[in-house]
Design an enzyme around this catalytic site. Sequence first.
Site, PDB file in Angstrom:
ATOM      1  CG  HIS A  81      -2.215  -1.291   0.771  1.00  0.00           C
ATOM      2  ND1 HIS A  81      -2.994  -1.072   2.266  1.00  0.00           N
ATOM      3  CD2 HIS A  81      -2.211  -1.945   0.365  1.00  0.00           C
ATOM      4  CE1 HIS A  81      -4.283  -2.302   1.736  1.00  0.00           C
ATOM      5  NE2 HIS A  81      -3.501  -2.695   0.597  1.00  0.00           N
ATOM      6  CD  GLU A  83      -2.095   3.418   3.174  1.00  0.00           C
ATOM      7  OE1 GLU A  83      -3.195   3.907   3.533  1.00  0.00           O
ATOM      8  OE2 GLU A  83      -1.926   2.742   2.579  1.00  0.00           O
ATOM      9  CB  CYS A 109      -6.364  -1.206   4.966  1.00  0.00           C
ATOM     10  SG  CYS A 109      -3.973  -1.363   5.499  1.00  0.00           S
ATOM     11  CB  CYS A 112      -1.644   0.923   6.283  1.00  0.00           C
ATOM     12  SG  CYS A 112      -1.121   0.333   4.516  1.00  0.00           S
TER      13      CYS A 112
END
Length: 157
Positions: A81, A83, A109, A112
């Site tokens: 991701h 992040e 999410c 993260c």
Amino acid sequence: MKNMNRPSWDQYFMGVAFLVSKRATCLRRKVGAVLVKDRQILATGYNGAPRGIKHCKETGCLREKMGVPSGQRHEICRGLHAEQNVILQSAFHGVSVKGSTLYITNSPCSICAKMIINAGIDEIVVFDDYPDKMAMEFLKEAKVVLRKLKDFNKKEV
């Protein structure tokens, strides 16, 4: 001298996050992230496969093939991701993110969110939501400030 219509700092950094998202290689969602401290960009990240690994465009999306809904079964995705990548880029280059603000095109999410908490990031500014209630609960419990940017037009990027 003409009246200059300058973006606010939030608009500026979110604009950078949307520009970064254009590098994303995920077939399902393009997300960009920008870490900022003292109005300076520390690192950027977008979602996609790790260095040296084939991108989803070449291999196809396993989650798509399996019909996995958004927000579920992240462990079978070959990509990271945005992040995760922005935090890893900071670590790779030896940049502390403690006390920083993270601008993201979509809310994080739960995986993260846990990384954001442990990295010492104080604030998250998002443009759009992501379907992960647990992430929001983690961030609230850890007292990480989460703000949704309302006065931003992504079409201007």
